[in-house]
Design an enzyme around this catalytic site. Structure first.
Site, short mmCIF file in Angstrom:
data_model
loop_
_atom_site.label_atom_id
_atom_site.label_comp_id
_atom_site.label_asym_id
_atom_site.label_seq_id
_atom_site.Cartn_x
_atom_site.Cartn_y
_atom_site.Cartn_z
N LYS A 3 1.02 -1.24 0.20
CA LYS A 3 0.37 -0.17 0.08
C LYS A 3 1.03 1.23 -0.30
CE LYS A 3 0.35 -0.24 4.64
NZ LYS A 3 0.01 -1.44 6.27
N TYR A 56 15.80 30.38 6.76
CA TYR A 56 14.28 30.75 7.17
C TYR A 56 14.07 31.47 8.50
CZ TYR A 56 12.40 31.52 2.59
OH TYR A 56 12.24 31.08 1.18
#
Ligand SMILES: *Cc1c(COP(=O)(O)O)cnc(C)c1O
Length: 353
Positions: free
Chosen positions: A34, A251
């Protein structure tokens, strides 16, 4: 030249890891693929894991895709059908369906075929996510056994703590007590239970993470288990900055140099699937040497302290996770788990085999 980031998928490692699972059990192996095979690519992973006895997927379209690619193994839909009209495809492509709530048995009632469907009745033995409660197993079994559309029934459950100190004992006892009343195949084990609790194996084991080469345990490395990482995320340094004491990085100025230092800017960011919340100190490999991340992860870049890799320069090879730097270690530093990093790789990262 394209941007230098790429992900390498090692199909030999996948095959090796399946072999490790094989050696640990006599049960049939249902490979959990999956999540686009935990980010490795559905068909690419299936090809390398073709020796598995079954495949577990979530999306019926993935199951169909695998059938159309020629895979004849048992194909299990882990959450079963969401809608009754999917049963037509289930039968046409000979898929197996999890039944985790009564409503899904009602869906079967609308299916006209006889003895056409294999179902896996899921029992909630304590995880409280999917599955019928223990008291509902007997009536559900009765309905399924009497049902004209049903061919084979398997009983399954899922463990919440197989990878932790608490283990599986309580859930396993509940499951065995219930399953003991029926002569049907059983399935319970994920990777952690497959590796640590042979008494959980039953008829089908359902390994996922170990096939991709990551350890399910905090106290045992993949290497100790004989597993090899199937995914290696690579990039390069694309710029160097020489910092003076007091200079800041990125940042929010989350990192401040306390001395002169060189940092490398790596072409990898959160838009590639690198976790933005990875803090200062999260490890990467630069020219084969561990180096710590400094400053905040940007969308397309991250920064590493090159103090321990003085010869590193623009073009130096960087490994974010995989060969030489287990994804579990990066995940731990970033406050997450290997599964999330593997599944989170984004489409823009080119794949190389
Ligand atoms: C994903 C999944 C597995 C595999 O779990 P791992 O921890 O990756 O081995 C097994 N069973 C079910 C029901 C799953 O959803």
């Amino acid at each position: 030249m394209p941007r230098p980031i790429q992900v390498h998928i090692d199909q030999n490692a996948l095959a090796n890891n399946l072999h490790i699972a094989r050696r640990a059990t006599r049960s049939r192996i249902m490979a959990a693929i999956k999540g686009d095979a935990y980010g490795h690519g559905l068909l690419r992973a299936a090809e390398a894991l073709a020796g598995a006895d079954g495949f577990a997927v979530l999306d019926i379209r993935d199951a169909v895709r695998l059938r159309e690619a020629g895979y004849g193994q048992t194909m299990l839909l882990l959450e079963g059908c969401f809608q009754a009209d999917e049963l037509q495809l289930v039968a046409e492509y000979d898929l197996s369906c999890v039944i985790h709530r009564a409503g899904q048995i009602a869906m079967l009632d609308a299916y006209p075929g006889r003895a056409a469907l294999d179902v896996w009745l899921k029992v909630n033995t304590g995880m409280n996510r999917l599955g019928c409660v223990p008291a509902a197993v007997a009536p559900a079994m009765e309905r399924l056994r009497a049902h004209q559309a049903v061919r084979e029934i398997t009983l399954m459950t899922h463990f919440s703590c197989a990878d932790e100190a608490r283990g599986v004992a309580d859930q396993l006892e509940v499951f065995n007590n219930l399953a003991g009343a029926y002569r049907v195949p059983r399935s319970a084990a994920n990777s952690a239970a497959l590796l640590r609790y042979p008494d959980t194996h039953g008829d089908w084991v359902r390994p996922g993470i170990m096939l991709y080469g990551a350890s399910p345990f905090a106290d045992t490395s993949a290497q100790q288990l004989g597993l090899r990482p199937a995914m290696t995320l690579r990039s390069e340094i694309i710029a160097i900055q020489e910092l003076a004491a007091g200079d800041e990085v990125g940042y929010g100025a989350l990192f401040r140099a306390d001395r002169t230092m060189r940092i490398g800017i790596v072409a990898c960011g959160y838009a590639d699937g690198y976790p933005r919340h990875a803090p200062n100190g999260t490890p990467v490999l630069v020219d084969g040497q561990l180096a710590p991340i400094v400053g905040r992860i940007s969308m397309d870049m991250l920064s590493v302290d090159l103090s321990g890799v003085p010869h590193a320069t623009v073009g130096s090879r960087v490994v974010l996770w995989g060969e030489g730097i287990p994804v579990e270690n990066v995940a731990r530093a970033a406050g997450t788990i290997s599964y999330e990093l593997l599944c989170g790789l984004t489409k823009r990262v080119p794949v190389h085999l």
